[in-house]
Design a protein around this motif. Structure first.
Motif, PDB file in Angstrom:
ATOM      1  N   ILE A  90       0.841  -1.070  -0.246  1.00  8.51           N
ATOM      2  CA  ILE A  90      -0.011  -0.058   0.048  1.00  8.51           C
ATOM      3  C   ILE A  90       0.921   1.283  -0.093  1.00  8.51           C
ATOM      4  CG2 ILE A  90      -1.870  -1.045   1.292  1.00  8.51           C
ATOM      5  CD1 ILE A  90      -0.954   0.385   3.460  1.00  8.51           C
ATOM      6  N   ARG A  91       0.306   2.409  -0.307  1.00  7.50           N
ATOM      7  CA  ARG A  91       1.004   3.776  -0.267  1.00  7.50           C
ATOM      8  C   ARG A  91       0.055   4.715   0.396  1.00  7.50           C
ATOM      9  NH1 ARG A  91       5.626   3.192  -3.126  1.00  7.50           N
ATOM     10  NH2 ARG A  91       5.858   2.056  -4.841  1.00  7.50           N
ATOM     11  N   PRO A  92       0.597   5.641   0.957  1.00  3.12           N
ATOM     12  CA  PRO A  92      -0.183   6.506   1.646  1.00  3.12           C
ATOM     13  C   PRO A  92      -0.802   7.506   0.568  1.00  3.12           C
ATOM     14  CG  PRO A  92       2.105   6.795   2.435  1.00  3.12           C
ATOM     15  CD  PRO A  92       2.336   5.796   1.445  1.00  3.12           C
ATOM     16  N   THR A  93      -2.321   7.589   1.196  1.00  2.54           N
ATOM     17  CA  THR A  93      -3.101   8.521   0.077  1.00  2.54           C
ATOM     18  C   THR A  93      -3.545   9.790   0.761  1.00  2.54           C
ATOM     19  OG1 THR A  93      -3.876   6.421  -0.715  1.00  2.54           O
ATOM     20  CG2 THR A  93      -5.062   8.396  -1.185  1.00  2.54           C
ATOM     21  N   LEU A  98      -8.934  11.354  -1.586  1.00  3.93           N
ATOM     22  CA  LEU A  98     -10.008  10.533  -1.496  1.00  3.93           C
ATOM     23  C   LEU A  98     -11.565  11.344  -1.477  1.00  3.93           C
ATOM     24  CD1 LEU A  98      -8.769   8.562   1.511  1.00  3.93           C
ATOM     25  CD2 LEU A  98      -9.253   7.471  -0.928  1.00  3.93           C
ATOM     26  N   ALA A  99     -11.222  12.786  -1.164  1.00  2.00           N
ATOM     27  CA  ALA A  99     -12.339  13.503  -1.064  1.00  2.00           C
ATOM     28  C   ALA A  99     -12.953  13.744  -2.541  1.00  2.00           C
ATOM     29  CB  ALA A  99     -12.092  14.893  -0.115  1.00  2.00           C
ATOM     30  N   ALA A 100     -11.776  14.078  -3.386  1.00  2.27           N
ATOM     31  CA  ALA A 100     -12.043  14.500  -4.689  1.00  2.27           C
ATOM     32  C   ALA A 100     -13.248  13.351  -5.413  1.00  2.27           C
ATOM     33  CB  ALA A 100     -10.817  14.420  -5.424  1.00  2.27           C
ATOM     34  N   GLU A 101     -12.644  12.167  -4.902  1.00  4.10           N
ATOM     35  CA  GLU A 101     -13.417  10.835  -5.449  1.00  4.10           C
ATOM     36  C   GLU A 101     -14.884  11.043  -5.190  1.00  4.10           C
ATOM     37  OE1 GLU A 101     -11.573   7.104  -5.168  1.00  4.10           O
ATOM     38  OE2 GLU A 101      -9.635   7.985  -5.750  1.00  4.10           O
ATOM     39  N   VAL A 102     -15.320  11.448  -3.959  1.00  6.88           N
ATOM     40  CA  VAL A 102     -16.536  11.478  -3.591  1.00  6.88           C
ATOM     41  C   VAL A 102     -17.224  12.479  -4.016  1.00  6.88           C
ATOM     42  CG1 VAL A 102     -17.774  11.784  -1.337  1.00  6.88           C
ATOM     43  CG2 VAL A 102     -15.762  10.669  -0.986  1.00  6.88           C
ATOM     44  N   LEU A 103     -16.865  13.593  -4.306  1.00 10.29           N
ATOM     45  CA  LEU A 103     -17.491  14.722  -4.959  1.00 10.29           C
ATOM     46  C   LEU A 103     -17.878  14.414  -6.633  1.00 10.29           C
ATOM     47  CD1 LEU A 103     -15.321  17.656  -3.796  1.00 10.29           C
ATOM     48  CD2 LEU A 103     -17.220  16.833  -2.773  1.00 10.29           C
TER      49      LEU A 103
END
Length: 103
Positions: A90-93, A98-103
């Motif tokens: 895994i890599r830090p996100t 993540l918020a951009a994917e929700v909008l």
């Protein structure tokens, strides 16, 4: 292979003990060997005690080598050792991603 009463002998340093085995966590061959002599007899214990295999690659590059060292110190076949729980790398996100994917 959890016979903790079996004497595996004293820890004897080797010339190549300073060789780095787990590059992600910078763990050496000697540290792994010492952990076995301190009572870590399973891959899961080595992983938790030293963090070998818990870095960015999650053991993809070092787990076979760690298993070989563990087996050698215990005097058993690597095939007889249960592998540690593995997880995908895994890599830090960033939260913004993540918020951009929700909008």
């Amino acid at each position: 292979m959890n016979d903790r009463n079996r004497d595996i002998g004293e820890f004897v340093p080797h010339d190549d003990d300073d060789m780095i085995i787990c590059r992600c966590e910078e763990i050496t061959r000697g540290e792994i060997r010492r952990a076995v002599h301190d009572g870590m007899f399973t891959m899961q214990e080595i992983r938790r005690y030293l963090r070998a295999g818990m870095g960015l690659c999650q053991g993809q590059t070092c787990s076979r080598i760690v298993k070989g060292i563990l087996a050698s110190e215990l005097g058993v076949s690597p095939a007889g050792l249960t592998p540690a729980t593995s997880r995908g790398p895994i890599r830090p996100t960033e939260m913004a991603t993540l918020a951009a994917e929700v909008l």
